[in-house]
Design a protein around this motif. Structure first.
Motif: not given
Lengths: 627, 227
Positions: A466-485, A531-540
């Motif tokens: 699941l973690r990898e799925f999220v990291a892969e999907r979120a990267q580059g999703q400008q609208r999602f990242l903007a909403a989170l931002a 981190a999500l923009a960078a496609g990172s799977t790290a949590q800390n």
């Protein structure tokens, strides 16, 4: 030149305050001899924007407000504070105009003197702009303490009992009883050794209670014989700056229970194996291990009282925030794992494989003492509706048990006991895919912690997937990242502290500050977006910063500043929780300004400044446009 | 008093060269605004209140303007009075016999004092002490007359806070204290732990800045306030 009486009075006054308390007497004298003074009525301007900067200003009495160019409040200062250093350092005109908030007496330190003061390290460090001080503070805290090396001298409780070698066995045993000791050292005069009573001594032996039994009684030695006859002559000792770990190894290797501690040749004390065992049992590792051995929820609940103590101990030993966060999260996971194990044993085998996952701080390895439970269930895709009853019961029991162990029920109902947060892996993936593809800030507001996930029990691979799925999907999703931002901008830091108040950007004053809500939590939010923009799977958050550093999302020095700010704010939060525990109060996330010393006040302001600019950068980097 | 004329007359009558020079450099114009005047806060300490019986033990001064107090140019002298030091003044000023044993006579510091005050407007808290003691001492040592205009922060404070006693409504009311420390408190000025001529001169300079900030107009002419 000798100081005149009024210079002396002024020097004494200035010398109480940072950074003047750390500079040389000569420098203080220099200030006192070149000082100019002026009175300002409340409300009047002290310096105006773009006036040439000619002096460093010191507030002798009253209070001063500094403003940004656009008229926004920048800071509020009071007795003993300085201002004007930024413009002087940069050889610029006045950057922050100042106004008297109360009637003020201002001392002016001329530029030429200021430049001479910069030769003093303590002064230069203090007036340097934001970044360096934050960095120095954090690194100093790290240098002062090193968790990995707890020195044996910490375990020495009292001075050793020492007798001369010609003391009789009887006298020696009497002394042992008199002092309530279990061992003693024997000394003799020597040419080399340590000095005491105007003579040079050498430690030549050790006697323990056991020796009186095994060597006197068992072997029929006379009570009037000298102690030298029964002492262990093979002297094994340890230097006071060796680690506790090393002491333990020596004792195990030589099979001894008493170990003298020396500094140079002088005996400092004797540590016993029991001292080391007691010390180790307070450690978080030991606690996590013993959690796994408890046989019931009631036993676990009893053990939960030790969590706070082990945190206090870590902070005293100088752990940094990452160590404390990891240990407390590890303990939390251990509780969860044991609780689920016990519950599963009660309910029988699960109908389909599942994974218990934690969200938020525990998933990030950033747990503190004040925490509620945030968890959810991933069910295997073979899950059928008739399996529901099992997981309802499991999750209810787990949440209740966690609550008994100090992990209170989640007020937002983000728990596996909520049917909304029990999904199959495919359903979870669909949920995340929808959050990412169709973002809106309001909907995301309550689920940002779902982007910090960690599998704790069961089929951990599902959580990884699941973690990898999220990291892969979120990267580059400008609208999602903007909403989170945009959500990451909801909680802003205050300006700093003023006297016994927290100073807000609009000039309001509050009595205490919630360091989590106004500091660490928004920082976590900011770091998560990058981190999500960078496609990172790290949590800390620290690990995420490492991953972000590999990209060009943020300038390198900004990453360093975020790291220091996060460390400083986290430690401040943890340290104040420890203060709460020491005072037998319920630990909370609030910091009361009167408990913050003057140097931490300045660093705190810097850390808030870092957060504030990080939020501004986020807004610029991930702009949100309403469609 | 017409200070301008007095200074002119004295510049001819004075026989001591340094004093002649002092008078010749003139006195501050009566119509100069407060904000443009170079001032010097002056405080002396004495063995008592009567200039006929008592003597000066120390002199402190701090040059200043409404913009800045020049602490770096402050001066302080201990001087040995010709009359013996009374016990009670020791407790007030913390100056002891031994402090003064090696101190010079006033006549030795007079020229330096003149130079520090030359061309500047003197400010004192309760100016009568300074005026009487300096005049008496200079007459006694050099047989010369020395007077100069002064701003008195105590007088300014009294004008602000004291109602005339002839009003029956004021007869039984407690008067506001116009002592230096109390007056300073009204302007949130900090209390100094020690007292000596120099610190009191500094305290007086700060007080005048505060009084002008609150109650006077910095465009007021000097002549409106001096005495």
């Amino acid at each position: 030149m000798l100081m005149t009486p009024e210079q002396l009075e002024i020097a004494q006054y200035i010398g109480q305050f940072e950074p003047f308390d750390a500079i040389s007497d000569d420098a203080i004298e220099l200030i006192a001899q070149h000082l100019q003074v002026r009175y300002f009525k409340a409300g009047s301007a002290i310096i105006n924007f773009e006036e040439p900067a000619t002096d460093l200003m010191f507030i002798r009495s009253g209070a001063v407000e500094l403003f940004r160019r656009n008229g926004e409040l920048y800071n509020r200062l009071t007795e003993g504070d300085i201002f004007g250093q930024f413009s002087l350092l940069r050889q610029q005109c006045v950057r922050f105009p100042a106004r008297a908030l109360e009637d003020c007496l201002i001392y002016y330190i001329p530029k030429t003197v200021f430049e001479q003061l910069l030769e003093e390290e303590a002064f230069a460090d203090f007036v340097e702009a934001e970044g360096p001080r934050l960095k120095t503070t954090v690194e100093q805290q790290r240098k002062d303490n090193d968790l990995l090396i707890t020195r044996v001298r910490k375990l020495v409780r009292r001075r050793p009992l020492i007798v001369d070698e010609d003391t009789t066995i009887q006298q020696a045993s009497q002394q042992l009883i008199e002092h309530g000791a279990s061992s003693m050292l024997v000394r003799r005069q020597a040419s080399k050794g340590y000095e005491e009573d105007n003579q040079t001594w050498q430690i030549c032996g050790l006697i323990t209670e056991h020796d009186f039994v095994s060597r006197v009684i068992a072997q029929g030695e006379s009570a009037l014989a000298p102690v030298a006859n029964i002492m262990s002559r093979e002297m094994i000792g340890i230097a006071s700056d060796e680690s506790v770990q090393e002491a333990m190894l020596i004792m195990l290797k030589h099979n001894i229970h008493h170990l003298p501690v020396f500094r140079k040749r002088r005996p400092l004390g004797i540590i016993r194996l029991a001292d080391i065992v007691r010390y180790e049992t307070q450690s978080s590792l030991y606690l996590a291990a013993s959690i796994a051995n408890q046989q019931s929820i009631a036993e676990l609940a009893k053990l939960s009282h030790d969590v706070a103590q082990s945190c206090v101990r870590m902070v005293q030993d100088g752990a940094n925030s990452k160590m404390v966060g990891q240990a407390l999260s590890g303990i939390g996971r251990a509780f969860m794992q044991r609780i689920i194990e016990l519950t599963e044993a009660d309910l029988g085998k699960p109908p389909v494989p599942y994974c218990y996952m934690v969200l938020g701080s525990m998933a990030r390895d950033e747990q503190t003492l004040l925490t509620d439970q945030d968890n959810a269930l991933i069910l295997h895709d073979d899950y059928q509706p008739e399996h529901e009853a099992y997981f309802v019961e499991l999750s209810d029991k787990v949440s209740t048990a966690l609550d008994r162990c100090g992990y209170t029920l989640c007020s937002g109902d983000i728990m596996a006991s909520n049917p909304q947060w029990r999904k199959t892996l495919s359903q979870w993936q669909a949920t995340f895919a929808d959050w990412i593809a169709n973002p809106n800030p309001e909907a995301l507001l309550h689920c940002s912690i779902f982007f910090d996930i960690d599998g704790v029990y069961g089929d951990i691979n599902m959580a990884e997937e699941l973690r990898e799925f999220v990291a892969e999907r979120a990267q580059g999703q400008q609208r999602f990242l903007a909403a989170l931002a945009r959500n990451a901008l909801n909680r802003t830091p205050p300006l700093g502290l003023f006297r016994t108040f927290v100073l807000e950007k609009d000039g309001k004053e509050n009595n205490s500050i919630n360091v989590k809500r106004r500091g660490t939590a928004p920082l976590v939010d900011v770091i998560r977006v990058h981190a999500l923009a960078a496609g990172s799977t790290a949590q800390n958050s620290f690990d995420r910063l490492d991953d972000i550093a590999k990209t060009s999302l943020i300038p390198k020095d900004a990453i360093e500043r975020l790291r220091y700010a996060f460390e400083f704010l986290s430690m401040m939060r943890i340290r104040h929780q420890v203060i709460d525990i020491d005072n037998e109060r319920q630990p909370d996330n609030n910091v009361e300004p009167e408990l913050v010393n003057s140097s931490d006040r300045h660093t705190l302001k810097d850390a808030f400044g870092v957060l504030s600019s990080a939020q501004k950068y986020l807004e610029f980097r991930y702009p949100y446009k309403v469609r | 008093m017409d200070w301008m004329t007095y200074f002119q007359t004295q510049s001819h009558q004075a026989s001591r060269q340094t004093l002649k020079q002092y008078y010749r450099s003139g006195c501050t114009f009566a119509n100069a605004p407060l904000s443009a005047v170079e001032m010097v806060a002056l405080d002396i300490e004495t063995t008592g209140l009567n200039s006929q019986e008592h003597g000066i033990t120390s002199i402190g001064l701090v040059p200043f303007s409404l913009q800045r107090i020049q602490l770096n140019e402050a001066k302080h002298w201990l001087v040995k009075p010709r009359k013996p030091l009374a016990e009670d003044s020791i407790t007030i000023h913390q100056i002891t016999h031994s402090d003064l044993a090696d101190a010079p006579d006033f006549s030795e510091v007079f020229d330096e004092l003149l130079q520090a005050l030359q061309g500047k407007l003197v400010v004192a808290h309760f100016h009568k002490i300074e005026r009487q003691f300096l005049r008496h001492t200079v007459r006694n040592r050099f047989d010369e007359d020395w007077l100069f205009p002064m701003l008195d922060t105590m007088q300014i404070e009294a004008n602000l806070h004291r109602q005339p006693r002839w009003k029956p409504s004021q007869w039984f009311r407690r008067q506001a204290s116009i002592r230096l420390a109390d007056a300073r408190q009204r302007y949130q000025l900090p209390a100094y732990r020690n007292h000596n001529a120099m610190l009191d001169a500094l305290a007086t300079a700060e007080l005048l800045q505060a009084q002008v900030a609150y109650h006077l107009d910095s465009n007021d002419s000097v002549g409106q306030h001096w005495c």
